[in-house]
Scaffold this motif. Structure first.
Motif, PDB file in Angstrom:
ATOM      1  N   VAL A 136      18.090   6.884 -38.568  1.00  0.00           N
ATOM      2  CA  VAL A 136      17.505   7.366 -37.319  1.00  0.00           C
ATOM      3  C   VAL A 136      18.180   6.633 -36.152  1.00  0.00           C
ATOM      4  O   VAL A 136      18.183   5.394 -36.093  1.00  0.00           O
ATOM      5  CB  VAL A 136      15.987   7.143 -37.297  1.00  0.00           C
ATOM      6  N   LYS A 137      18.743   7.412 -35.238  1.00  0.00           N
ATOM      7  CA  LYS A 137      19.489   6.850 -34.118  1.00  0.00           C
ATOM      8  C   LYS A 137      18.589   6.517 -32.934  1.00  0.00           C
ATOM      9  O   LYS A 137      18.697   5.454 -32.322  1.00  0.00           O
ATOM     10  CB  LYS A 137      20.567   7.853 -33.687  1.00  0.00           C
ATOM     11  N   ASP A 138      17.691   7.454 -32.581  1.00  0.00           N
ATOM     12  CA  ASP A 138      16.840   7.278 -31.409  1.00  0.00           C
ATOM     13  C   ASP A 138      15.477   7.903 -31.649  1.00  0.00           C
ATOM     14  O   ASP A 138      15.344   8.889 -32.389  1.00  0.00           O
ATOM     15  CB  ASP A 138      17.461   7.932 -30.169  1.00  0.00           C
ATOM     16  N   ILE A 139      14.467   7.325 -30.998  1.00  0.00           N
ATOM     17  CA  ILE A 139      13.134   7.920 -30.934  1.00  0.00           C
ATOM     18  C   ILE A 139      12.770   8.023 -29.461  1.00  0.00           C
ATOM     19  O   ILE A 139      12.745   7.014 -28.747  1.00  0.00           O
ATOM     20  CB  ILE A 139      12.094   7.083 -31.690  1.00  0.00           C
ATOM     21  N   PHE A 140      12.540   9.259 -28.994  1.00  0.00           N
ATOM     22  CA  PHE A 140      12.241   9.500 -27.596  1.00  0.00           C
ATOM     23  C   PHE A 140      10.784   9.918 -27.426  1.00  0.00           C
ATOM     24  O   PHE A 140      10.198  10.555 -28.294  1.00  0.00           O
ATOM     25  CB  PHE A 140      13.129  10.625 -27.034  1.00  0.00           C
ATOM     26  N   ARG A 141      10.238   9.605 -26.280  1.00  0.00           N
ATOM     27  CA  ARG A 141       8.925  10.113 -25.891  1.00  0.00           C
ATOM     28  C   ARG A 141       9.124  11.062 -24.716  1.00  0.00           C
ATOM     29  O   ARG A 141       9.828  10.745 -23.751  1.00  0.00           O
ATOM     30  CB  ARG A 141       8.003   8.977 -25.477  1.00  0.00           C
ATOM     31  N   CYS A 142       8.464  12.237 -24.780  1.00  0.00           N
ATOM     32  CA  CYS A 142       8.469  13.187 -23.673  1.00  0.00           C
ATOM     33  C   CYS A 142       7.048  13.684 -23.487  1.00  0.00           C
ATOM     34  O   CYS A 142       6.567  14.532 -24.256  1.00  0.00           O
ATOM     35  CB  CYS A 142       9.421  14.354 -23.947  1.00  0.00           C
ATOM     36  N   GLY A 143       6.349  13.128 -22.478  1.00  0.00           N
ATOM     37  CA  GLY A 143       4.948  13.471 -22.306  1.00  0.00           C
ATOM     38  C   GLY A 143       4.151  13.019 -23.508  1.00  0.00           C
ATOM     39  O   GLY A 143       4.146  11.841 -23.881  1.00  0.00           O
ATOM     40  N   PHE A 144       3.481  13.965 -24.179  1.00  0.00           N
ATOM     41  CA  PHE A 144       2.723  13.649 -25.390  1.00  0.00           C
ATOM     42  C   PHE A 144       3.479  14.049 -26.655  1.00  0.00           C
ATOM     43  O   PHE A 144       2.904  14.061 -27.743  1.00  0.00           O
ATOM     44  CB  PHE A 144       1.361  14.345 -25.352  1.00  0.00           C
ATOM     45  N   GLU A 145       4.757  14.355 -26.530  1.00  0.00           N
ATOM     46  CA  GLU A 145       5.589  14.677 -27.689  1.00  0.00           C
ATOM     47  C   GLU A 145       6.457  13.488 -28.071  1.00  0.00           C
ATOM     48  O   GLU A 145       6.711  12.593 -27.264  1.00  0.00           O
ATOM     49  CB  GLU A 145       6.480  15.883 -27.399  1.00  0.00           C
ATOM     50  N   MET A 146       6.906  13.496 -29.321  1.00  0.00           N
ATOM     51  CA  MET A 146       7.882  12.523 -29.801  1.00  0.00           C
ATOM     52  C   MET A 146       9.074  13.286 -30.356  1.00  0.00           C
ATOM     53  O   MET A 146       8.899  14.312 -31.041  1.00  0.00           O
ATOM     54  CB  MET A 146       7.285  11.623 -30.881  1.00  0.00           C
ATOM     55  N   TRP A 147      10.283  12.810 -30.037  1.00  0.00           N
ATOM     56  CA  TRP A 147      11.503  13.421 -30.552  1.00  0.00           C
ATOM     57  C   TRP A 147      12.256  12.355 -31.348  1.00  0.00           C
ATOM     58  O   TRP A 147      12.400  11.220 -30.883  1.00  0.00           O
ATOM     59  CB  TRP A 147      12.409  13.917 -29.419  1.00  0.00           C
ATOM     60  N   THR A 148      12.725  12.718 -32.534  1.00  0.00           N
ATOM     61  CA  THR A 148      13.503  11.778 -33.344  1.00  0.00           C
ATOM     62  C   THR A 148      14.864  12.393 -33.659  1.00  0.00           C
ATOM     63  O   THR A 148      14.984  13.607 -33.843  1.00  0.00           O
ATOM     64  CB  THR A 148      12.768  11.424 -34.648  1.00  0.00           C
ATOM     65  N   MET A 149      15.878  11.560 -33.747  1.00  0.00           N
ATOM     66  CA  MET A 149      17.249  12.044 -33.905  1.00  0.00           C
ATOM     67  C   MET A 149      18.013  11.092 -34.812  1.00  0.00           C
ATOM     68  O   MET A 149      17.892   9.861 -34.684  1.00  0.00           O
ATOM     69  CB  MET A 149      17.922  12.127 -32.524  1.00  0.00           C
TER      70      MET A 149
END
Length: 746
Positions: A136-149
């Protein structure tokens, strides 16, 4: 004088190479480290930290184990064990209540597994394997969502779940694809901006199954060359731009709406490792251990601050805006690559803010006046004062120089090459030889006699002026000689005189090249005068650059301040007077030895036709100011050059070098100054004195100096502190509103 004067690497530069570049303006940069006195300065993690993240007052570090730290106390709060996994990414999970932010964290692992940890109970409360196929390279937060890459480009969008309205590892993510080996990923509004190599792509992640265009743009083209992307940032106070750092010292700037690259700004020659938008400024960290703070709202960018944050390379930098309304400060954290030490810096730059406020209101507590300074620099080529008597045109050189200056308050002479070639060579040889019993000090005696002869001649010329002067000091270093005369009426206003010598010849071992630094305080203003002789040779540009860097970074004896005096009243840049650039007014003069990157016939032709402006396009010194963002003389200014090159002449003539080497003429002899709003040039010229292969150069300057009323100053300080507290309260209020609007919304 034996110098490497071969005409290597000649030929005109391209128009692009010699054009004026818009590098950041560092003339007013503050160099004091922004230490947060209210918080611990360092946290030693004492284990190999690979990633870290911040939320409010909490720092989480991780690799083989996840540890929790308090920013406000610097204490270790506990750890979360995950012995089977090595963490490669961290992201704080959102909460519906602002007060609960920072209690749950997602951890991405090298195996592609996602973990959820509760920092209060210090345990793993959920895990999700197999959603990623690589680390896993990054974990982002956007509002109440989570994005993982992950490293292979698999991108998972974790939307809100029924019940608490928060993302869950038990949910079903929506899978998308992004470029492999992504770099510099950043959430901008509802978008994901992502770098790969030298290109930027923009995506619109959508958690629902509604059809939406994921990729919003093709890779964005750069208008100028730049290296691979390493990092990214947005600035809270700037809603229009996105910034990406590159490994060749450049920053590309993008429009958030049009997604077009607006500019590529060169800020360094070194790799950018991390960037952060802190308040209204862009903070940039380098592998060299340096951190720079830029005001990017103007052109060129303004360097607000620069300091050595770490002795070793910086591995990362991070700030969390919620910290300000949870701790009352805005800590910005850097971490070293070698020993995993977290260092806490003041993101609000409180002390800089207070100093700038005081400077803006200095008319309240300062009285100002103007003094005039004459500076003359000359490579005398081992000429004796008596040699001035040999030609009628040379006899009255000093008298004309001083008379035309119309009784300046300060007179500075900076000479180079005052010793004869044979004696200087002998001095260099004697440096490596052990003296025997019968060794004689003939060389030092001769050098001392030469210095004294010139001092006597200069004193005689100054004594002939209608106003009285006294010799403040004279100093010498092998061929260098400096002396300062001051009006007798100013004697009681001068204090804190000090001098130092810097040897740059033979790798810093010998003073055949180097500088004499002389500084003093006049009223409550600090002045520094540097007389230098830099490395010789047509192609020795970088040795000259290194020489000037060594000189400007050298130390001067500490000044003695009175009990009511403040260093901030006398010195600038957060300095205390122990370095050249601490002084309000600085002059650097000497035989700087920068040459012309043009063949001799072309240069001679331009001189004969009076095309000095065209010839100056090939001047190495000006080109370094234009092309090299790390050049140490970039904060300095020079008056326009309207005189012919001052080197190299056949002695006794106006003919440029006809020896076997036939050197290209050059402006080797220069005077540079720094003192924004305080130094006003009046005249800059050369003089037709023919007893050396160099021509003397002089500059006449008006200097604005001040006297501080300490009683009125204390009143201004109290008002500045009150203004700061009001600014801080407003910043806390704005930060909270920004977080609620941008992160506490679905």
């Amino acid at each position: 004088m034996i110098e490497d004067d071969s005409d290597d690497n000649l030929g005109p530069s391209s128009e692009e190479a010699v054009r004026q570049a818009q590098y950041p303006d560092s003339s007013r940069a503050n160099r004091r480290p922004p230490i947060l006195r209210e918080l611990p300065h360092e946290i030693a993690c004492k284990y190999d930290v690979k990633v870290f993240s911040i939320s409010g007052d909490t720092i989480v570090t991780s690799s083989s184990v996840t540890k929790i730290w308090s920013i406000s106390s610097g204490t270790y709060l506990g750890q979360v064990l995950h012995p089977e996994h090595r963490v490669t990414a961290i992201g704080f999970k959102p909460s519906r209540k602002v007060e609960d932010e920072g209690t749950l964290v997602w951890l991405g692992t090298r195996e592609g597994v996602l973990l959820e940890a509760d920092l209060n109970s210090q345990r793993i409360i959920n895990r999700r394997p197999s959603v990623h196929i690589a680390a896993v390279k990054d974990i982002f937060r956007c509002g109440f969502e989570m994005w993982t890459m992950d490293e292979e480009g698999r991108f998972q969008i974790w939307g809100t779940e029924a019940g608490d309205g928060l993302p869950s590892l038990n949910g079903t993510p929506r899978t998308q694809r992004v470029p492999r080996a992504p770099q510099g990923g950043i959430v901008v509004g509802k978008q994901l901006w992502l770098g790969q190599g030298k290109q930027i792509s923009v995506f619109l992640p959508v958690s629902s199954n509604e059809q939406a265009q994921f990729a919003l743009s093709r890779p964005i083209a750069l208008p100028k060359p730049a290296g691979d992307i390493t990092c990214s940032a947005t600035i809270p106070a700037d809603n229009e731009h996105v910034f990406f750092g590159h490994d060749d010292g450049k920053v590309s700037v993008y429009d958030r709406k049009t997604m077009a690259c607006l500019d590529v700004v060169t800020i360094s020659l070194y790799r950018l490792v991390a960037m952060a938008g802190v308040g209204k400024y862009l903070w940039v960290a380098f592998r060299t251990g340096m951190v720079y703070v830029y005001n990017v709202s103007q052109s060129p960018w303004l360097v607000m601050k620069t300091w050595k944050a770490h002795d070793g390379p910086i591995a990362g930098m991070m700030v969390d805006r919620t910290s300000i309304f949870k701790t009352g400060t805005l800590p910005t954290i850097t971490i070293t690559a070698s020993d995993s030490v977290l260092t806490i810096w003041d993101g609000m730059l409180k002390h800089d803010w207070l100093e700038l406020n005081m400077q803006e209101h200095d008319a309240r507590y300062c009285a100002f006046r103007t003094v005039r300074a004459l500076i003359c620099t000359w490579n005398a080529g081992a000429a004796k004062p008596s040699d001035l008597q040999n030609r009628s045109s040379d006899v009255k050189f000093l008298q004309r120089l001083l008379k035309d200056a119309e009784n300046p308050d300060i007179i500075v002479f900076g000479f180079q090459e005052l010793v004869e070639l044979d004696n200087k060579t002998a001095a260099a040889k004697s440096f490596f030889k052990k003296k025997g019993k019968n060794s004689q000090a003939t060389t030092p005696q001769h050098m001392s006699h030469q210095y004294q002869a010139w001092q006597d001649r200069l004193s005689e010329a100054v004594a002939a002026l209608p106003k009285g002067y006294y010799l403040l000091s004279s100093e010498n270093l092998v061929g260098l000689y400096s002396c300062i005369f001051v009006r007798e009426s100013e004697r009681s206003n001068v204090r804190n005189f000090a001098s130092s010598q810097v040897k740059t010849g033979l790798g810093g071992l010998h003073g055949n090249k180097g500088a004499i630094i002389m500084r003093f305080t006049l009223d409550d203003s600090s002045l520094c005068f540097v007389n230098c002789h830099l490395a010789a040779g047509q192609s020795s540009i970088f040795p000259r650059n290194n020489d000037i860097a060594t000189i400007l970074e050298s130390r001067v004896p500490s000044p003695r301040l009175g009990s009511t005096e403040s260093a901030a009243d006398t010195f600038v840049g957060g300095g205390d007077g122990t370095m050249v650039l601490d002084h309000e007014i600085c002059f650097v003069n000497g035989d700087m030895n920068y040459r012309i990157n043009l063949n001799r016939p072309a240069a001679i032709k331009m001189i004969e036709k009076g095309e000095l402006g065209k010839l100056l396009e090939y001047d190495q010194l000006l080109m370094q100011q234009q092309r090299n963002p790390g050049f140490r003389l970039r904060p300095f200014s020079e008056s326009p050059i309207t005189f012919n090159p001052t080197y190299k002449f056949d002695v006794g003539t106006d003919v440029y070098d006809t020896s076997e080497k036939r050197r290209t003429p050059a402006w080797c002899d220069r005077i540079y100054y720094r003192g924004p709003g305080k130094v006003f040039p009046i005249e800059y010229r050369s003089h037709d004195v023919r007893i050396s292969d160099h021509r003397p150069v002089s500059g006449l300057y008006d200097i604005k100096i001040k006297t501080v009323d300490q009683t009125l100053r204390q009143e201004a300080v109290a008002d500045a502190v009150e203004a700061w507290e009001k600014f801080l309260r407003g910043s806390i209020k704005r930060a909270r509103a920004h977080f609620v609007e941008n992160e506490q919304s679905s």
